[in-house]
Design an enzyme around this catalytic site. Sequence first.
Site, mmCIF file in Angstrom:
data_model
loop_
_atom_site.group_PDB
_atom_site.id
_atom_site.type_symbol
_atom_site.label_atom_id
_atom_site.label_comp_id
_atom_site.label_asym_id
_atom_site.label_seq_id
_atom_site.Cartn_x
_atom_site.Cartn_y
_atom_site.Cartn_z
ATOM 1 N N ASP A 29 79.200 2.232 36.851
ATOM 2 C CA ASP A 29 79.438 1.060 36.009
ATOM 3 C C ASP A 29 78.377 0.938 34.917
ATOM 4 O O ASP A 29 77.389 1.689 34.902
ATOM 5 C CB ASP A 29 79.507 -0.228 36.855
ATOM 6 C CG ASP A 29 78.360 -0.362 37.857
ATOM 7 O OD1 ASP A 29 77.444 0.474 37.849
ATOM 8 O OD2 ASP A 29 78.367 -1.322 38.643
ATOM 9 N N GLU A 72 84.121 -7.455 41.162
ATOM 10 C CA GLU A 72 83.734 -8.774 41.635
ATOM 11 C C GLU A 72 84.794 -9.349 42.579
ATOM 12 O O GLU A 72 85.919 -8.830 42.633
ATOM 13 C CB GLU A 72 83.574 -9.709 40.422
ATOM 14 C CG GLU A 72 82.462 -9.299 39.455
ATOM 15 C CD GLU A 72 81.082 -9.734 39.927
ATOM 16 O OE1 GLU A 72 80.810 -9.742 41.149
ATOM 17 O OE2 GLU A 72 80.251 -10.057 39.061
ATOM 18 N N ASN A 108 77.487 -11.001 46.702
ATOM 19 C CA ASN A 108 78.834 -11.573 46.821
ATOM 20 C C ASN A 108 79.850 -10.511 47.258
ATOM 21 O O ASN A 108 81.045 -10.706 47.143
ATOM 22 C CB ASN A 108 79.268 -12.208 45.486
ATOM 23 C CG ASN A 108 79.342 -11.179 44.355
ATOM 24 O OD1 ASN A 108 79.060 -10.001 44.556
ATOM 25 N ND2 ASN A 108 79.718 -11.617 43.171
ATOM 26 N N HIS A 163 80.317 -7.493 45.921
ATOM 27 C CA HIS A 163 80.882 -6.591 44.913
ATOM 28 C C HIS A 163 80.413 -5.152 45.134
ATOM 29 O O HIS A 163 79.333 -4.911 45.690
ATOM 30 C CB HIS A 163 80.611 -7.075 43.475
ATOM 31 C CG HIS A 163 79.195 -6.971 42.995
ATOM 32 N ND1 HIS A 163 78.619 -7.916 42.170
ATOM 33 C CD2 HIS A 163 78.227 -6.038 43.193
ATOM 34 C CE1 HIS A 163 77.380 -7.554 41.882
ATOM 35 N NE2 HIS A 163 77.114 -6.419 42.498
HETATM 36 C C1 F6R Z 1 75.350 -0.993 40.181
HETATM 37 C C2 F6R Z 1 76.299 -1.371 41.234
HETATM 38 C C3 F6R Z 1 76.210 -2.710 41.870
HETATM 39 C C4 F6R Z 1 74.945 -2.789 42.733
HETATM 40 C C5 F6R Z 1 74.791 -4.176 43.367
HETATM 41 C C6 F6R Z 1 73.510 -4.296 44.148
HETATM 42 O O1 F6R Z 1 75.634 0.305 39.711
HETATM 43 O O2 F6R Z 1 77.155 -0.594 41.564
HETATM 44 O O3 F6R Z 1 77.333 -2.946 42.662
HETATM 45 O O4 F6R Z 1 75.013 -1.825 43.740
HETATM 46 O O5 F6R Z 1 74.811 -5.167 42.377
HETATM 47 O O6 F6R Z 1 72.441 -4.186 43.276
HETATM 48 P P1 F6R Z 1 70.961 -3.934 43.827
HETATM 49 O O7 F6R Z 1 70.972 -2.601 44.481
HETATM 50 O O8 F6R Z 1 70.108 -3.957 42.598
HETATM 51 O O9 F6R Z 1 70.690 -5.039 44.795
#
Ligand code: F6R
Length: 248
Positions: A67, A143, A136, A138
Site C-alpha cells: 500500500d 479498512e 482496527n 485493517h
Molecule cells: C502498511 C500496512 C498496514 C500496517 C498497520 C500496522 O503497509 O499494511 O496495514 O501493517 O497499519 O502498522 P504498524 O506496523 O506501524 O503498527
Amino acid sequence: MKLEVFKTANELYNYVADLVVGRIKSKPDLVLGLAAGATPGPLYKKMAEIHRHRGPSFSKIKTFNLDEYVGIDKRHNASFYRFTKEFLFEKTDISPNYSHSLNGQASDFAIECRDYEDQIQKAGGIDLQILGIGQNGHIGFNEPGSPKSSRTRVIELSKETRSKIPKELFTNQNIPEKGVTVGVGTILEAKEIILIAVGEAKSLAIENCFSGVESATWPASYLQSHHNVHIFCNLQAAKGLKNLPVPR
Ligand code: F6R
C-alpha cells in the site's frame, strides 16, 4: 490457520526472519508481498542481516509493496516505498527492476490499480505475503467495511488510522485522507500469508480477528478462511485469545 506465540518480540522476529529467508532459499525467484510500518521493520532488518552474513542472494526475488499514501511522493519521509527501500532494498541485493510499488501520485488510479494487479498476475501471483495489522483490524489499507472480494483500489482512511499516523512525518503537508492498497481478495490469493502482531495495542484486533468469526468490521478476520496463513504474536498481542499454544 496456524498461530504461534512468542515470549519476546526479538524471538518472534528471529523465527520469522529465518522462515522468510528459508522460503527465498527454496525458491530464489520468490514473489514477496511487503507491508510497511513499525511491525515489519525489525523483520526486514533481520532478513538483511542474515542475507549479509550467510546469504542467500535476494537478487531474483520480486517484491510487491502492499500500500501507499495517496498524494505523497516516493521520496517523502512517510512513503511506504521509501520505508521498504531503506529497510530492505538498500540493505540487500533486491533488484530495483523487480521491486514494485503503488504510485501514490498516479494521475489515473484506475489504471494504476489495474496495472498493479496485472503485474502481480504476470509475476505468477504472490508466493508469500507479509502483513501487519491495524488496531482496527485493517490489513494493508483495507479498512473496516472492506469487502472480502475487494481488489487493489483507493480507499478513504478511517479516522482511527489517520490518528495513528505520526504527525512529525507530515510537517509541511496535511495527514493523507486516502490510501491506495492491494485488496483483501488480492491478499487472499497469496499462496502463503504471514501476519505479525507485537504489543498490547494490537491485542483487541487480534482477539476480534482470530476468534472464529469472520466479518467486514474486522478485515483481518477474512484471513481465517485462507488455507496457509500463519499468525505470529508476542504474548502481549495474543493476550485476548483463548486456547493459546505454549509460547516459544
Ligand atoms: C502498511 C500496512 C498496514 C500496517 C498497520 C500496522 O503497509 O499494511 O496495514 O501493517 O497499519 O502498522 P504498524 O506496523 O506501524 O503498527
